[in-house]
Scaffold this motif. Structure first.
Motif, PDB file in Angstrom:
ATOM      1  N   ARG A 186       0.832  -1.208   0.000  1.00 11.37           N
ATOM      2  CA  ARG A 186       0.000   0.000   0.000  1.00 11.37           C
ATOM      3  C   ARG A 186       0.866   1.258   0.000  1.00 11.37           C
ATOM      4  O   ARG A 186       0.548   2.243  -0.672  1.00 11.37           O
ATOM      5  CB  ARG A 186      -0.939  -0.016   1.211  1.00 11.37           C
ATOM      6  N   GLN A 187       1.956   1.234   0.759  1.00 14.19           N
ATOM      7  CA  GLN A 187       2.835   2.406   0.815  1.00 14.19           C
ATOM      8  C   GLN A 187       3.480   2.686  -0.541  1.00 14.19           C
ATOM      9  O   GLN A 187       3.512   3.834  -1.000  1.00 14.19           O
ATOM     10  CB  GLN A 187       3.920   2.181   1.874  1.00 14.19           C
ATOM     11  N   LEU A 188       3.969   1.652  -1.174  1.00 15.69           N
ATOM     12  CA  LEU A 188       4.622   1.839  -2.474  1.00 15.69           C
ATOM     13  C   LEU A 188       3.628   2.251  -3.554  1.00 15.69           C
ATOM     14  O   LEU A 188       3.936   3.055  -4.424  1.00 15.69           O
ATOM     15  CB  LEU A 188       5.347   0.559  -2.883  1.00 15.69           C
ATOM     16  N   SER A 189       2.417   1.698  -3.480  1.00 17.43           N
ATOM     17  CA  SER A 189       1.402   2.046  -4.466  1.00 17.43           C
ATOM     18  C   SER A 189       0.941   3.491  -4.314  1.00 17.43           C
ATOM     19  O   SER A 189       0.530   4.126  -5.295  1.00 17.43           O
ATOM     20  CB  SER A 189       0.206   1.096  -4.358  1.00 17.43           C
ATOM     21  N   ALA A 190       1.015   4.020  -3.092  1.00 16.05           N
ATOM     22  CA  ALA A 190       0.675   5.432  -2.892  1.00 16.05           C
ATOM     23  C   ALA A 190       1.711   6.334  -3.570  1.00 16.05           C
ATOM     24  O   ALA A 190       1.394   7.444  -4.003  1.00 16.05           O
ATOM     25  CB  ALA A 190       0.603   5.747  -1.398  1.00 16.05           C
ATOM     26  N   HIS A 191       2.938   5.852  -3.652  1.00 13.90           N
ATOM     27  CA  HIS A 191       3.999   6.621  -4.327  1.00 13.90           C
ATOM     28  C   HIS A 191       3.927   6.447  -5.842  1.00 13.90           C
ATOM     29  O   HIS A 191       4.037   7.412  -6.596  1.00 13.90           O
ATOM     30  CB  HIS A 191       5.357   6.161  -3.814  1.00 13.90           C
ATOM     31  N   GLU A 192       3.757   5.210  -6.313  1.00 15.81           N
ATOM     32  CA  GLU A 192       3.716   4.884  -7.740  1.00 15.81           C
ATOM     33  C   GLU A 192       2.546   3.923  -7.941  1.00 15.81           C
ATOM     34  O   GLU A 192       2.668   2.726  -7.675  1.00 15.81           O
ATOM     35  CB  GLU A 192       5.034   4.228  -8.159  1.00 15.81           C
ATOM     36  N   PRO A 193       1.371   4.408  -8.338  1.00 17.98           N
ATOM     37  CA  PRO A 193       0.159   3.577  -8.344  1.00 17.98           C
ATOM     38  C   PRO A 193       0.334   2.260  -9.093  1.00 17.98           C
ATOM     39  O   PRO A 193       0.643   2.238 -10.283  1.00 17.98           O
ATOM     40  CB  PRO A 193      -0.874   4.474  -9.033  1.00 17.98           C
ATOM     41  N   PHE A 194       0.126   1.151  -8.384  1.00 19.43           N
ATOM     42  CA  PHE A 194       0.280  -0.159  -8.997  1.00 19.43           C
ATOM     43  C   PHE A 194      -0.790  -0.419 -10.057  1.00 19.43           C
ATOM     44  O   PHE A 194      -0.623  -1.308 -10.884  1.00 19.43           O
ATOM     45  CB  PHE A 194       0.218  -1.249  -7.931  1.00 19.43           C
ATOM     46  N   SER A 195      -1.861   0.360 -10.027  1.00 25.23           N
ATOM     47  CA  SER A 195      -2.892   0.218 -11.048  1.00 25.23           C
ATOM     48  C   SER A 195      -2.376   0.577 -12.438  1.00 25.23           C
ATOM     49  O   SER A 195      -2.987   0.242 -13.445  1.00 25.23           O
ATOM     50  CB  SER A 195      -4.104   1.092 -10.707  1.00 25.23           C
ATOM     51  N   ASN A 196      -1.236   1.273 -12.504  1.00 26.39           N
ATOM     52  CA  ASN A 196      -0.644   1.624 -13.794  1.00 26.39           C
ATOM     53  C   ASN A 196      -0.010   0.430 -14.491  1.00 26.39           C
ATOM     54  O   ASN A 196       0.333   0.513 -15.673  1.00 26.39           O
ATOM     55  CB  ASN A 196       0.413   2.721 -13.620  1.00 26.39           C
ATOM     56  N   GLY A 197       0.181  -0.669 -13.759  1.00 26.09           N
ATOM     57  CA  GLY A 197       0.783  -1.856 -14.356  1.00 26.09           C
ATOM     58  C   GLY A 197       1.961  -2.353 -13.548  1.00 26.09           C
ATOM     59  O   GLY A 197       2.444  -1.678 -12.631  1.00 26.09           O
ATOM     60  N   PRO A 198       2.467  -3.550 -13.867  1.00 27.93           N
ATOM     61  CA  PRO A 198       3.561  -4.136 -13.081  1.00 27.93           C
ATOM     62  C   PRO A 198       4.836  -3.329 -13.109  1.00 27.93           C
ATOM     63  O   PRO A 198       5.659  -3.425 -12.192  1.00 27.93           O
ATOM     64  CB  PRO A 198       3.746  -5.518 -13.732  1.00 27.93           C
ATOM     65  N   GLN A 199       5.030  -2.516 -14.149  1.00 29.54           N
ATOM     66  CA  GLN A 199       6.227  -1.682 -14.189  1.00 29.54           C
ATOM     67  C   GLN A 199       6.250  -0.690 -13.034  1.00 29.54           C
ATOM     68  O   GLN A 199       7.327  -0.286 -12.571  1.00 29.54           O
ATOM     69  CB  GLN A 199       6.342  -0.934 -15.525  1.00 29.54           C
ATOM     70  N   ALA A 200       5.056  -0.300 -12.537  1.00 26.97           N
ATOM     71  CA  ALA A 200       4.997   0.649 -11.423  1.00 26.97           C
ATOM     72  C   ALA A 200       5.607   0.051 -10.163  1.00 26.97           C
ATOM     73  O   ALA A 200       6.199   0.776  -9.348  1.00 26.97           O
ATOM     74  CB  ALA A 200       3.549   1.064 -11.168  1.00 26.97           C
ATOM     75  N   VAL A 201       5.479  -1.252  -9.976  1.00 22.22           N
ATOM     76  CA  VAL A 201       6.003  -1.906  -8.775  1.00 22.22           C
ATOM     77  C   VAL A 201       7.527  -1.831  -8.762  1.00 22.22           C
ATOM     78  O   VAL A 201       8.140  -1.433  -7.763  1.00 22.22           O
ATOM     79  CB  VAL A 201       5.531  -3.375  -8.712  1.00 22.22           C
ATOM     80  N   ILE A 202       8.137  -2.203  -9.853  1.00 25.06           N
ATOM     81  CA  ILE A 202       9.595  -2.215  -9.911  1.00 25.06           C
ATOM     82  C   ILE A 202      10.153  -0.789  -9.836  1.00 25.06           C
ATOM     83  O   ILE A 202      11.209  -0.553  -9.239  1.00 25.06           O
ATOM     84  CB  ILE A 202      10.056  -2.968 -11.185  1.00 25.06           C
ATOM     85  N   ARG A 203       9.437   0.194 -10.371  1.00 23.68           N
ATOM     86  CA  ARG A 203       9.882   1.588 -10.286  1.00 23.68           C
ATOM     87  C   ARG A 203       9.770   2.114  -8.859  1.00 23.68           C
ATOM     88  O   ARG A 203      10.640   2.860  -8.390  1.00 23.68           O
ATOM     89  CB  ARG A 203       9.059   2.459 -11.244  1.00 23.68           C
ATOM     90  N   ALA A 204       8.698   1.735  -8.155  1.00 23.87           N
ATOM     91  CA  ALA A 204       8.545   2.169  -6.767  1.00 23.87           C
ATOM     92  C   ALA A 204       9.647   1.590  -5.888  1.00 23.87           C
ATOM     93  O   ALA A 204      10.197   2.279  -5.015  1.00 23.87           O
ATOM     94  CB  ALA A 204       7.169   1.755  -6.241  1.00 23.87           C
ATOM     95  N   VAL A 205       9.987   0.337  -6.115  1.00 29.48           N
ATOM     96  CA  VAL A 205      11.079  -0.293  -5.363  1.00 29.48           C
ATOM     97  C   VAL A 205      12.398   0.416  -5.658  1.00 29.48           C
ATOM     98  O   VAL A 205      13.199   0.686  -4.751  1.00 29.48           O
ATOM     99  CB  VAL A 205      11.169  -1.789  -5.708  1.00 29.48           C
ATOM    100  N   ALA A 206      12.636   0.739  -6.920  1.00 32.49           N
ATOM    101  CA  ALA A 206      13.864   1.439  -7.286  1.00 32.49           C
ATOM    102  C   ALA A 206      13.961   2.792  -6.586  1.00 32.49           C
ATOM    103  O   ALA A 206      15.042   3.199  -6.139  1.00 32.49           O
ATOM    104  CB  ALA A 206      13.924   1.623  -8.809  1.00 32.49           C
ATOM    105  N   ASP A 207      12.852   3.504  -6.476  1.00 28.93           N
ATOM    106  CA  ASP A 207      12.843   4.783  -5.770  1.00 28.93           C
ATOM    107  C   ASP A 207      13.090   4.599  -4.273  1.00 28.93           C
ATOM    108  O   ASP A 207      13.805   5.380  -3.644  1.00 28.93           O
ATOM    109  CB  ASP A 207      11.504   5.490  -5.979  1.00 28.93           C
ATOM    110  N   LEU A 208      12.477   3.572  -3.682  1.00 28.58           N
ATOM    111  CA  LEU A 208      12.634   3.312  -2.253  1.00 28.58           C
ATOM    112  C   LEU A 208      14.108   3.137  -1.901  1.00 28.58           C
ATOM    113  O   LEU A 208      14.583   3.640  -0.875  1.00 28.58           O
ATOM    114  CB  LEU A 208      11.841   2.066  -1.865  1.00 28.58           C
ATOM    115  N   TYR A 209      14.839   2.431  -2.749  1.00 31.22           N
ATOM    116  CA  TYR A 209      16.251   2.164  -2.495  1.00 31.22           C
ATOM    117  C   TYR A 209      17.106   3.419  -2.581  1.00 31.22           C
ATOM    118  O   TYR A 209      18.248   3.417  -2.124  1.00 31.22           O
ATOM    119  CB  TYR A 209      16.771   1.119  -3.489  1.00 31.22           C
ATOM    120  N   ARG A 210      16.590   4.503  -3.141  1.00 29.02           N
ATOM    121  CA  ARG A 210      17.364   5.747  -3.239  1.00 29.02           C
ATOM    122  C   ARG A 210      17.441   6.472  -1.895  1.00 29.02           C
ATOM    123  O   ARG A 210      18.188   7.438  -1.753  1.00 29.02           O
ATOM    124  CB  ARG A 210      16.731   6.687  -4.273  1.00 29.02           C
ATOM    125  N   PHE A 211      16.667   6.021  -0.903  1.00 31.51           N
ATOM    126  CA  PHE A 211      16.578   6.757   0.359  1.00 31.51           C
ATOM    127  C   PHE A 211      16.910   5.932   1.597  1.00 31.51           C
ATOM    128  O   PHE A 211      17.520   6.445   2.531  1.00 31.51           O
ATOM    129  CB  PHE A 211      15.170   7.342   0.526  1.00 31.51           C
TER     130      PHE A 211
END
Length: 354
Positions: free
Chosen positions: A232-257
């Motif tokens: 839920r937290q990652l989807s609030a940052h990068e909506p998972f409804s946009n497709g599976p690519q949103a999941v991997i992009r949200a994870v990539a952003d999380l690792y930047r911090f």
């Protein structure tokens, strides 16, 4: 590459833009600045080399270049640098004519590939059993290098320009901290490319930004180790409804911090396990020379590929990149082509700022 009719191209454009719209499904707040004010901000960028905006007073946002959504336009490949609430900082780009695009990674399984879920689940279970490694320290320290192709500039001479940076970030729980950004050579394929694995060498003068308490915004304030909550937290940052690519992009952003302890890494892997469309690309050596295992997902009507390289022993994300699989008409990009990547080089707790 197969030729597309005008009608097919238009259809691909629509599907691609819709799939990668970072604001899809979100309510957009009324603008705080007029068009004239925004134009003045754009002009100021060239004067001070940085461009910041925020949706609330007092908060300054780090750049997330080059974790990007890709959109096909008429005759151009446009990279939209996605931020949840603001505008990215920018270094002056290097024209693509002066730059060498990086070669594609050598994947063990570049063609048809098996689903990544079973391997990710096993890796998550092994990662969860690893001992805690986080040490004490006031600051979370992150060091990464980024490279991206940027076609968003208004200056035609800078079209398809390259942005390459070394980024170091120190941030505390009160959202204060420091960021050092150093522009890298724009030729990642050149043997003279500098890789500062331990930070810029002595005598290098990076662009420094200091953040007072409350000024620094991060991706997910307190990421959960429960996979359902983290989803839920990652989807609030990068909506998972946009497709599976949103999941991997949200994870990539999380690792930047964040300093990713084993429990959090395991939760991330469980989130990826439940993501449909991820396939296992097998063994790979990333752009920092580290051996990992790649997983990827193709998205946006087959136009882009998001690829993550994971450490098979620790579950850490080593690197992330995007590849264009379709060449737009009259674009300088010829598919398949790497259009952005991030190398995650260091992360730890420390009491030293800078």
């Amino acid at each position: 590459m197969a030729e597309h009719s005008d009608e097919q191209t238009e259809h691909l454009v629509r599907r691609l833009v819709e799939a990668n719209d970072p604001m899809r499904g979100k309510q957009i707040a009324p603008p705080r600045r007029s068009a004239a004010e925004l134009r003045r901000l754009a002009e100021q960028r060239r004067g001070d080399g940085r461009w910041r905006a925020s949706t609330r007073p007092g908060v300054r946002l780090r750049s997330l270049v080059p974790v990007a959504a890709v959109a096909l336009g008429v005759g151009a490949l446009v990279l939209v640098n996605v931020l949840p609430t603001g505008v990215a900082d920018r270094a002056e780009p290097i024209p693509v004519a002066m730059a060498v695009a990086p070669a594609a990674l050598g994947l063990q399984f570049p063609g048809p590939a098996d689903p990544a879920g079973p391997w990710l689940r096993e890796l998550a279970e092994r990662t969860a059993r690893l001992p805690e490694s986080a040490g004490p320290g006031r600051y979370t320290y992150q060091h990464s290098q980024t490279w991206s192709l940027d076609s968003t500039g208004a200056d035609p001479a800078a079209a398809n320009a390259v942005l390459a940076r070394d980024e170091q970030l120190w941030w505390a729980a009160d959202r204060s901290g420091r960021e050092d950004i150093t522009v890298l050579p724009g030729q990642p394929g050149d043997e003279e490319q500098t890789r500062w694995l331990d930070g810029p060498p002595s005598g290098t003068d990076p662009a420094r930004t200091d953040y007072r308490p409350g000024e620094l915004a991060v991706v997910v304030d307190e990421p959960a180790t429960d996979p359902a909550v983290l989803t839920r937290q990652l989807s609030a940052h990068e909506p998972f409804s946009n497709g599976p690519q949103a999941v991997i992009r949200a994870v990539a952003d999380l690792y930047r911090f964040h300093e990713m302890n084993p429990a959090l890494r395991a939760a991330v892997l469980h989130v990826l396990t439940e993501t449909s469309g991820l396939v296992l690309r097998g063994r790979v050596v990333d752009r920092a020379g580290r051996v990992g295992v790649a997983v990827s997902v193709d998205s946006a009507a087959g136009a882009t590929r998001d690829l993550a390289v994971l450490d098979p022993d620790t579950g850490h994300l080593l690197s992330y990149e995007q590849v264009a699989l379709i060449s737009p008409p009259r674009s300088a990009v010829r598919a398949p082509a790497v259009i952005s990547y991030v190398l995650y080089l260091a992360h730890r707790r420390t009491d030293q700022l800078g």
